[in-house]
Write a protein that holds these residues in place. Structure first.
Motif, PDB file in Angstrom:
ATOM      1  N   THR A  44      38.212  49.177  46.072  1.00  9.12           N
ATOM      2  CA  THR A  44      38.184  48.509  44.768  1.00  9.12           C
ATOM      3  C   THR A  44      36.787  48.594  44.181  1.00  9.12           C
ATOM      4  O   THR A  44      35.794  48.287  44.852  1.00  9.12           O
ATOM      5  CB  THR A  44      38.611  47.031  44.891  1.00  9.12           C
ATOM      6  OG1 THR A  44      39.949  46.993  45.404  1.00  9.12           O
ATOM      7  CG2 THR A  44      38.572  46.330  43.543  1.00  9.12           C
ATOM      8  N   PHE A  45      36.731  49.039  42.928  1.00 13.88           N
ATOM      9  CA  PHE A  45      35.493  49.054  42.156  1.00 13.88           C
ATOM     10  C   PHE A  45      35.533  47.815  41.265  1.00 13.88           C
ATOM     11  O   PHE A  45      36.499  47.613  40.531  1.00 13.88           O
ATOM     12  CB  PHE A  45      35.406  50.316  41.286  1.00 13.88           C
ATOM     13  CG  PHE A  45      35.342  51.594  42.072  1.00 13.88           C
ATOM     14  CD1 PHE A  45      34.132  52.107  42.487  1.00 13.88           C
ATOM     15  CD2 PHE A  45      36.503  52.288  42.393  1.00 13.88           C
ATOM     16  CE1 PHE A  45      34.069  53.292  43.207  1.00 13.88           C
ATOM     17  CE2 PHE A  45      36.454  53.477  43.101  1.00 13.88           C
ATOM     18  CZ  PHE A  45      35.232  53.977  43.511  1.00 13.88           C
ATOM     19  N   ARG A  46      34.518  46.991  41.327  1.00 11.98           N
ATOM     20  CA  ARG A  46      34.481  45.728  40.577  1.00 11.98           C
ATOM     21  C   ARG A  46      33.793  45.911  39.225  1.00 11.98           C
ATOM     22  O   ARG A  46      32.833  46.679  39.097  1.00 11.98           O
ATOM     23  CB  ARG A  46      33.721  44.659  41.366  1.00 11.98           C
ATOM     24  CG  ARG A  46      34.290  44.383  42.733  1.00 11.98           C
ATOM     25  CD  ARG A  46      35.432  43.401  42.673  1.00 11.98           C
ATOM     26  NE  ARG A  46      35.949  43.159  44.020  1.00 11.98           N
ATOM     27  CZ  ARG A  46      37.212  42.928  44.267  1.00 11.98           C
ATOM     28  NH1 ARG A  46      38.080  42.893  43.296  1.00 11.98           N
ATOM     29  NH2 ARG A  46      37.620  42.720  45.493  1.00 11.98           N
ATOM     30  N   ALA A 101      35.059  44.383  31.179  1.00  6.81           N
ATOM     31  CA  ALA A 101      35.097  45.115  32.437  1.00  6.81           C
ATOM     32  C   ALA A 101      36.175  44.512  33.329  1.00  6.81           C
ATOM     33  O   ALA A 101      36.382  43.306  33.341  1.00  6.81           O
ATOM     34  CB  ALA A 101      33.743  45.062  33.132  1.00  6.81           C
ATOM     35  N   GLY A 102      36.858  45.372  34.050  1.00  7.49           N
ATOM     36  CA  GLY A 102      37.884  44.925  34.975  1.00  7.49           C
ATOM     37  C   GLY A 102      37.745  45.664  36.295  1.00  7.49           C
ATOM     38  O   GLY A 102      36.957  46.607  36.423  1.00  7.49           O
ATOM     39  N   ASP A 103      38.513  45.249  37.268  1.00 12.00           N
ATOM     40  CA  ASP A 103      38.487  45.898  38.582  1.00 12.00           C
ATOM     41  C   ASP A 103      39.408  47.116  38.578  1.00 12.00           C
ATOM     42  O   ASP A 103      40.469  47.107  37.955  1.00 12.00           O
ATOM     43  CB  ASP A 103      38.947  44.934  39.667  1.00 12.00           C
ATOM     44  CG  ASP A 103      37.964  43.779  39.868  1.00 12.00           C
ATOM     45  OD1 ASP A 103      36.828  43.857  39.349  1.00 12.00           O
ATOM     46  OD2 ASP A 103      38.345  42.809  40.543  1.00 12.00           O
ATOM     47  N   VAL A 104      38.992  48.151  39.289  1.00  8.64           N
ATOM     48  CA  VAL A 104      39.806  49.353  39.457  1.00  8.64           C
ATOM     49  C   VAL A 104      40.078  49.509  40.947  1.00  8.64           C
ATOM     50  O   VAL A 104      39.156  49.673  41.744  1.00  8.64           O
ATOM     51  CB  VAL A 104      39.095  50.607  38.909  1.00  8.64           C
ATOM     52  CG1 VAL A 104      39.923  51.853  39.186  1.00  8.64           C
ATOM     53  CG2 VAL A 104      38.816  50.456  37.413  1.00  8.64           C
ATOM     54  N   ASP A 125      41.146  45.589  31.202  1.00  8.21           N
ATOM     55  CA  ASP A 125      41.639  44.801  32.329  1.00  8.21           C
ATOM     56  C   ASP A 125      41.576  45.563  33.651  1.00  8.21           C
ATOM     57  O   ASP A 125      42.099  45.095  34.666  1.00  8.21           O
ATOM     58  CB  ASP A 125      43.075  44.352  32.072  1.00  8.21           C
ATOM     59  CG  ASP A 125      43.174  43.415  30.871  1.00  8.21           C
ATOM     60  OD1 ASP A 125      42.210  42.654  30.640  1.00  8.21           O
ATOM     61  OD2 ASP A 125      44.201  43.459  30.177  1.00  8.21           O
ATOM     62  N   GLY A 126      40.964  46.759  33.650  1.00 12.32           N
ATOM     63  CA  GLY A 126      40.882  47.553  34.870  1.00 12.32           C
ATOM     64  C   GLY A 126      42.137  48.379  35.061  1.00 12.32           C
ATOM     65  O   GLY A 126      42.880  48.635  34.121  1.00 12.32           O
ATOM     66  N   ALA A 127      42.390  48.796  36.300  1.00 16.40           N
ATOM     67  CA  ALA A 127      43.541  49.651  36.568  1.00 16.40           C
ATOM     68  C   ALA A 127      43.823  49.683  38.059  1.00 16.40           C
ATOM     69  O   ALA A 127      42.961  49.371  38.883  1.00 16.40           O
ATOM     70  CB  ALA A 127      43.264  51.068  36.069  1.00 16.40           C
ATOM     71  N   ALA A 128      45.042  50.081  38.384  1.00 17.33           N
ATOM     72  CA  ALA A 128      45.435  50.382  39.760  1.00 17.33           C
ATOM     73  C   ALA A 128      45.820  51.853  39.772  1.00 17.33           C
ATOM     74  O   ALA A 128      46.733  52.270  39.052  1.00 17.33           O
ATOM     75  CB  ALA A 128      46.603  49.518  40.192  1.00 17.33           C
ATOM     76  N   ALA A 142      30.613  54.566  43.403  1.00 16.76           N
ATOM     77  CA  ALA A 142      31.074  55.184  44.652  1.00 16.76           C
ATOM     78  C   ALA A 142      31.419  54.141  45.700  1.00 16.76           C
ATOM     79  O   ALA A 142      30.812  53.079  45.761  1.00 16.76           O
ATOM     80  CB  ALA A 142      30.001  56.127  45.192  1.00 16.76           C
ATOM     81  N   GLN A 143      32.415  54.475  46.493  1.00 14.55           N
ATOM     82  CA  GLN A 143      32.820  53.692  47.653  1.00 14.55           C
ATOM     83  C   GLN A 143      32.997  54.677  48.804  1.00 14.55           C
ATOM     84  O   GLN A 143      33.244  55.861  48.580  1.00 14.55           O
ATOM     85  CB  GLN A 143      34.158  52.989  47.406  1.00 14.55           C
ATOM     86  CG  GLN A 143      34.145  51.972  46.306  1.00 14.55           C
ATOM     87  CD  GLN A 143      33.638  50.624  46.775  1.00 14.55           C
ATOM     88  OE1 GLN A 143      33.582  50.348  47.972  1.00 14.55           O
ATOM     89  NE2 GLN A 143      33.262  49.791  45.840  1.00 14.55           N
TER      90      GLN A 143
END
Length: 147
Positions: free
Chosen positions: A70-72, A22-25, A129-132, A56-57
């Protein structure tokens, strides 16, 4: 004693080998207008798509410009990113009589939409690694949409 400890350690290492990474998005929404209300941002799997489910944010009383959330620890997989600017606080997307959203919105792959969104069209892959991610908010100006 040393053999037992290393056997246990090897077993624990093997258990962790199959775990999903899992990574941060990080999501940046450009073009946000200062209209009060709340901007809701969601990441949803296919089973959660267009439901009140998923990650959700929210950003209350957003300022004009860009909003970043940012979603962790998001597990790798296929997701749809969507956002809407709930200007009137009713937690529903308002639409015109012809079905055009009248509150600001954004969605992954929105340029590919030619009708109501489907997961197949708007889904994106999030890696280990997540995403931007970056999307532009769209606000209806009262004119029929051009295709």
């Amino acid at each position: 004693m040393g053999v037992r400890v290393s056997t246990v350690a090897a077993g624990l290492a093997l258990l962790g080998a199959g775990a999903a990474h899992a990574g941060d998005v990080t999501v940046t929404l450009d073009g946000v207008q200062a209209r009060g209300g709340t901007v809701y941002v969601t990441l949803q799997t296919e089973g959660e798509f267009m439901q009140r489910a998923g990650l959700a944010q929210r950003v209350d009383s957003p300022q004009a410009g860009a909003v970043t959330v940012t979603f962790r620890d998001v597990p790798a997989g296929a997701y749809a990113l969507s956002a809407f600017h709930d200007e009137n606080g009713d937690q529903r997307m308002q639409a015109s009589p012809i079905g055009v959203p009248t509150e600001g919105w954004a969605m992954s792959n929105a340029d590919a939409l030619r009708g109501p969104p489907t997961f197949d069209v708007v889904s994106i892959q999030i890696g280990e690694d997540g995403a931007a991610l970056s999307e532009t908010m769209r606000y209806w100006d009262g004119q029929p949409p051009m295709r």
